[in-house]
Write a protein that holds these residues in place. Structure first.
Motif, mmCIF file in Angstrom:
data_model
loop_
_atom_site.group_PDB
_atom_site.id
_atom_site.type_symbol
_atom_site.label_atom_id
_atom_site.label_comp_id
_atom_site.label_asym_id
_atom_site.label_seq_id
_atom_site.Cartn_x
_atom_site.Cartn_y
_atom_site.Cartn_z
ATOM 1 N N GLY A 84 -7.290 -46.931 16.665
ATOM 2 C CA GLY A 84 -6.254 -47.822 17.173
ATOM 3 C C GLY A 84 -5.534 -47.252 18.373
ATOM 4 N N ALA A 85 -5.287 -45.939 18.360
ATOM 5 C CA ALA A 85 -4.604 -45.306 19.490
ATOM 6 C C ALA A 85 -5.452 -45.373 20.748
ATOM 7 C CB ALA A 85 -4.275 -43.857 19.140
ATOM 8 N N LEU A 86 -6.749 -45.144 20.622
ATOM 9 C CA LEU A 86 -7.629 -45.234 21.793
ATOM 10 C C LEU A 86 -7.671 -46.647 22.340
ATOM 11 C CD1 LEU A 86 -10.596 -42.957 20.659
ATOM 12 C CD2 LEU A 86 -8.979 -42.481 22.490
ATOM 13 N N ASP A 87 -7.718 -47.636 21.456
ATOM 14 C CA ASP A 87 -7.710 -49.027 21.921
ATOM 15 C C ASP A 87 -6.424 -49.346 22.675
ATOM 16 O OD1 ASP A 87 -10.204 -49.568 20.889
ATOM 17 O OD2 ASP A 87 -9.440 -50.410 19.011
ATOM 18 N N THR A 88 -5.294 -48.860 22.147
ATOM 19 C CA THR A 88 -4.007 -49.139 22.782
ATOM 20 C C THR A 88 -3.923 -48.513 24.171
ATOM 21 O OG1 THR A 88 -2.883 -49.284 20.641
ATOM 22 C CG2 THR A 88 -1.516 -48.810 22.573
ATOM 23 N N GLU A 89 -4.440 -47.300 24.306
ATOM 24 C CA GLU A 89 -4.346 -46.575 25.571
ATOM 25 C C GLU A 89 -5.558 -46.784 26.470
ATOM 26 O OE1 GLU A 89 -1.681 -45.066 26.529
ATOM 27 O OE2 GLU A 89 -0.668 -45.498 24.635
ATOM 28 N N ALA A 90 -6.438 -47.718 26.118
ATOM 29 C CA ALA A 90 -7.679 -47.901 26.865
ATOM 30 C C ALA A 90 -7.482 -48.143 28.356
ATOM 31 C CB ALA A 90 -8.502 -49.022 26.240
ATOM 32 N N PRO A 91 -6.559 -49.011 28.791
ATOM 33 C CA PRO A 91 -6.413 -49.233 30.230
ATOM 34 C C PRO A 91 -6.067 -47.964 31.001
ATOM 35 C CG PRO A 91 -5.341 -50.985 29.001
ATOM 36 C CD PRO A 91 -5.707 -49.941 28.008
ATOM 37 N N ALA A 92 -5.129 -47.170 30.480
ATOM 38 C CA ALA A 92 -4.740 -45.944 31.170
ATOM 39 C C ALA A 92 -5.872 -44.921 31.162
ATOM 40 C CB ALA A 92 -3.487 -45.352 30.519
ATOM 41 N N LEU A 93 -6.544 -44.782 30.030
ATOM 42 C CA LEU A 93 -7.648 -43.830 29.942
ATOM 43 C C LEU A 93 -8.789 -44.216 30.871
ATOM 44 C CD1 LEU A 93 -7.772 -43.265 26.071
ATOM 45 C CD2 LEU A 93 -6.985 -41.634 27.799
ATOM 46 N N ALA A 94 -9.116 -45.497 30.919
ATOM 47 C CA ALA A 94 -10.209 -45.952 31.785
ATOM 48 C C ALA A 94 -9.894 -45.697 33.254
ATOM 49 C CB ALA A 94 -10.489 -47.431 31.538
ATOM 50 N N ALA A 95 -8.651 -45.891 33.642
ATOM 51 C CA ALA A 95 -8.275 -45.652 35.036
ATOM 52 C C ALA A 95 -8.442 -44.186 35.423
ATOM 53 C CB ALA A 95 -6.835 -46.103 35.269
ATOM 54 N N ILE A 96 -8.032 -43.291 34.543
ATOM 55 C CA ILE A 96 -8.191 -41.860 34.813
ATOM 56 C C ILE A 96 -9.672 -41.504 34.902
ATOM 57 C CG2 ILE A 96 -7.811 -39.538 33.876
ATOM 58 C CD1 ILE A 96 -5.238 -40.687 32.582
ATOM 59 N N ALA A 97 -10.461 -42.020 33.971
ATOM 60 C CA ALA A 97 -11.890 -41.713 33.964
ATOM 61 C C ALA A 97 -12.598 -42.300 35.174
ATOM 62 C CB ALA A 97 -12.523 -42.234 32.674
ATOM 63 N N ASP A 98 -12.209 -43.482 35.597
ATOM 64 C CA ASP A 98 -12.859 -44.084 36.767
ATOM 65 C C ASP A 98 -12.625 -43.236 38.010
ATOM 66 O OD1 ASP A 98 -14.276 -46.221 38.156
ATOM 67 O OD2 ASP A 98 -12.326 -46.672 39.066
ATOM 68 N N ALA A 99 -11.440 -42.674 38.143
ATOM 69 C CA ALA A 99 -11.155 -41.827 39.298
ATOM 70 C C ALA A 99 -12.038 -40.579 39.307
ATOM 71 C CB ALA A 99 -9.680 -41.421 39.289
ATOM 72 N N GLU A 100 -12.417 -40.074 38.125
ATOM 73 C CA GLU A 100 -13.224 -38.852 38.054
ATOM 74 C C GLU A 100 -14.717 -39.112 37.950
ATOM 75 O OE1 GLU A 100 -10.400 -35.405 36.121
ATOM 76 O OE2 GLU A 100 -11.521 -36.675 34.725
ATOM 77 N N THR A 101 -15.120 -40.363 37.643
ATOM 78 C CA THR A 101 -16.545 -40.636 37.414
ATOM 79 C C THR A 101 -17.131 -41.729 38.294
ATOM 80 O OG1 THR A 101 -16.162 -42.350 35.726
ATOM 81 C CG2 THR A 101 -16.226 -40.043 34.975
ATOM 82 N N ALA A 102 -16.305 -42.627 38.833
ATOM 83 C CA ALA A 102 -16.768 -43.782 39.616
ATOM 84 C C ALA A 102 -17.671 -44.700 38.795
ATOM 85 C CB ALA A 102 -17.486 -43.324 40.884
ATOM 86 N N LEU A 103 -17.512 -44.709 37.485
ATOM 87 C CA LEU A 103 -18.357 -45.550 36.646
ATOM 88 C C LEU A 103 -17.855 -46.988 36.557
ATOM 89 C CD1 LEU A 103 -19.167 -43.058 33.742
ATOM 90 C CD2 LEU A 103 -20.712 -43.869 35.533
ATOM 91 N N GLY A 104 -16.660 -47.247 37.027
ATOM 92 C CA GLY A 104 -16.144 -48.609 37.032
ATOM 93 C C GLY A 104 -15.357 -48.947 35.774
#
Length: 502
Positions: A57-77
């Protein structure tokens, strides 16, 4: 030393550098994990399941913020990464169901029988957690195969604390994920030290060597995985090392399928080959097909577009590999790519089966990225001879029509000895998270073909059997009591008894 995230699209630094974990801090984390192990292993399966669900549940809640950080480091979209976080939380919920059901414990009871030869005592057997384990985060799946991915989740479900090694290319993603998971674990009442993260290559090497670590999970390159595997076996106390490494994931197109749906097969292959810029562990790098399929394959690959690879090192290795392939095979087609920092173009090469059989050593190396090799055949005997040369793979796929059945049967037998998952009339990219999934295979796909890193049975890697002989029932785990108070599936005196857990 420190780990610094980099933007694959531009090469610019992302976020603040994170200092490498020193030996003293690693020792402290290992000691805390060792202290947490008895408490975590003794936690009820229901409580551990609730902890996993809290983390999901915590990962689902924080998904937008986590995805943004990961996109900056991976360019996976963002769409890909948000879907991957859903997959990661789905893994957590699957393992909550797995441990509630209880069959993973493989509980077996044999009643005493003094008339047996030799006489049989009261024997009760089940799987128990090994202890603290190390998990190495993968670069190509920054959530589902990284520090909170399937290795970590299955180990926590088994009752093992986890010390996770962050991938050096994604320190910001690792830290943000750790913060979310650690807070959820604390909120759910998990013991302190049940999950920690370390940074830096030296810390990774020390993790594998550390006496507190009882097993290792790894997803990455064959070279890196083999080095760590050797370290794990060279310890005074060798430990299991479960590495998912390289895989060509061969695909065989049989004549009936090639004649019936050439365009669809060619387009499907090109899409699967280039998915994620070819940075999936299941991209189909090798295709066996009749000669008549070549024009459609060339057109399909020319219509594709590449993208930035995860790191400059991966880009350089890919480009070097493409140069090497031009020495041994003909270029069938090439996709498009922009001239950005890490961007690469898809490539497809061709060689006939005669040449392949003469010098197979030139064609059996994985090129991580959107590159494939088509081996054309006319004779089924030569196709089978080529398949017999295949190294171990995570997947092997066959495209066939009803008229190909007589060819598909022996092919299935040959491929079953070389891959952990056999795909029929579909493409191997995309690994379902389920009870029956097998994501493993013979070397070099993995270091241990008996196990999987995806699916319910991934938990088996972190458990070892213990047999209790003639112990008073009051001292045994509840799962081994005669009246089965936990209502789990068990085998009693040779007969399988279903449980009643949801």
């Amino acid at each position: 030393m420190s780990s610094q995230g980099m933007d694959p699209r531009s090469g610019r630094s992302i976020g603040e550098p994170i200092a490498d974990t020193g030996s003293a801090e690693l020792d402290r984390l290992a000691e805390v994990a060792s202290a947490a192990f008895p408490r975590w292993a003794a936690t009820s399966r229901e409580q551990r399941a609730r902890v996993l669900e809290e983390v999901a549940g915590a990962l689902d809640t924080e998904a937008p913020a986590l995805a943004a950080i990961a996109d900056a480091e991976t360019a996976l979209g963002l769409p890909r990464l948000q879907g991957e976080i859903q997959r990661t939380s789905g893994q957590l919920r699957l393992f909550a169901r797995v441990i509630r059901e209880g069959g993973y414990l493989e509980a077996i009871l044999d009643s005493p029988d003094p008339t047996a030869a030799p006489p049989r005592p009261d024997l009760r057997r089940m799987l128990r957690p090994l202890g603290p384990v190390a998990v190495f985060g993968a670069s190509n799946f920054p959530f589902a195969f990284s520090i909170a991915g399937g290795d970590t989740v299955s180990a926590l479900a088994a009752g093992c604390p986890v010390l996770a090694k962050a991938h050096p290319a994604q320190p910001g993603t690792a830290k943000a994920t750790f913060d979310v998971v650690a807070e959820a674990l604390k909120r759910a009442g998990a013991p302190e030290g049940v999950f920690a993260v370390v940074y830096g290559t030296p810390a990774g090497l020390d993790l594998v060597r550390h006496p507190a670590i009882k097993a290792v999970g790894f997803t990455g390159s064959t070279r890196g995985g083999r080095h760590l595997f050797d370290l794990a076996q060279a310890r005074p106390e060798p430990i299991p090392f479960y590495g998912e490494l390289g895989s060509l994931n061969p695909v065989v197109v049989l004549p009936g399928a090639a004649a019936t749906r050439a365009t669809a097969i060619a387009q499907g292959y090109a899409a699967s080959l280039t998915l994620g810029v070819g940075q999936f562990c299941t991209n189909p790098g090798l295709l066996f097909a009749p000669q008549a399929l070549l024009p459609a394959l060339g057109e399909a690959i020319a219509a594709t577009r590449g993208g930035p690879m995860l790191t400059a090192g991966m880009r350089d290795a890919y480009e070097s590999g493409m140069g090497e392939m031009t020495r041994h095979a003909e270029r069938l087609g090439q996709g498009q790519a922009d001239a950005t920092h890490n961007e690469v173009a898809p490539h497809l090469f061709h060689v006939d089966v005669h040449r392949f059989l003469q010098s197979p050593q030139h064609y059996l190396d994985e090129h991580f990225g959107p590159a494939g090799l088509v081996v054309t055949y006319d004779d089924i005997a030569e196709l089978m001879a080529a398949v017999e040369l295949m190294p171990g793979a995570l997947t092997a796929s066959v495209h066939a029509e009803s008229e190909d059945a007589a060819l598909a049967a022996p092919l299935l037998s040959a491929l079953a000895a070389r891959a952990g998952r056999l795909v029929y009339n579909a493409w191997p990219t995309g690994v379902a998270v389920s009870w029956s999934m097998q994501h493993g295979g013979p070397w070099p796909a993995t270091t241990n073909p008996l196990h999987t890193s995806v699916g319910a049975t991934a938990i088996r890697r972190w458990l070892a059997p213990v047999c209790y002989q003639d112990w008073p029932e009051a001292l045994l785990p509840l799962e081994l009591h005669a009246d089965n108070p936990m209502r789990i599936p068990r085998r009693v005196d040779g007969r399988l008894q279903p449980g009643s857990q949801a």
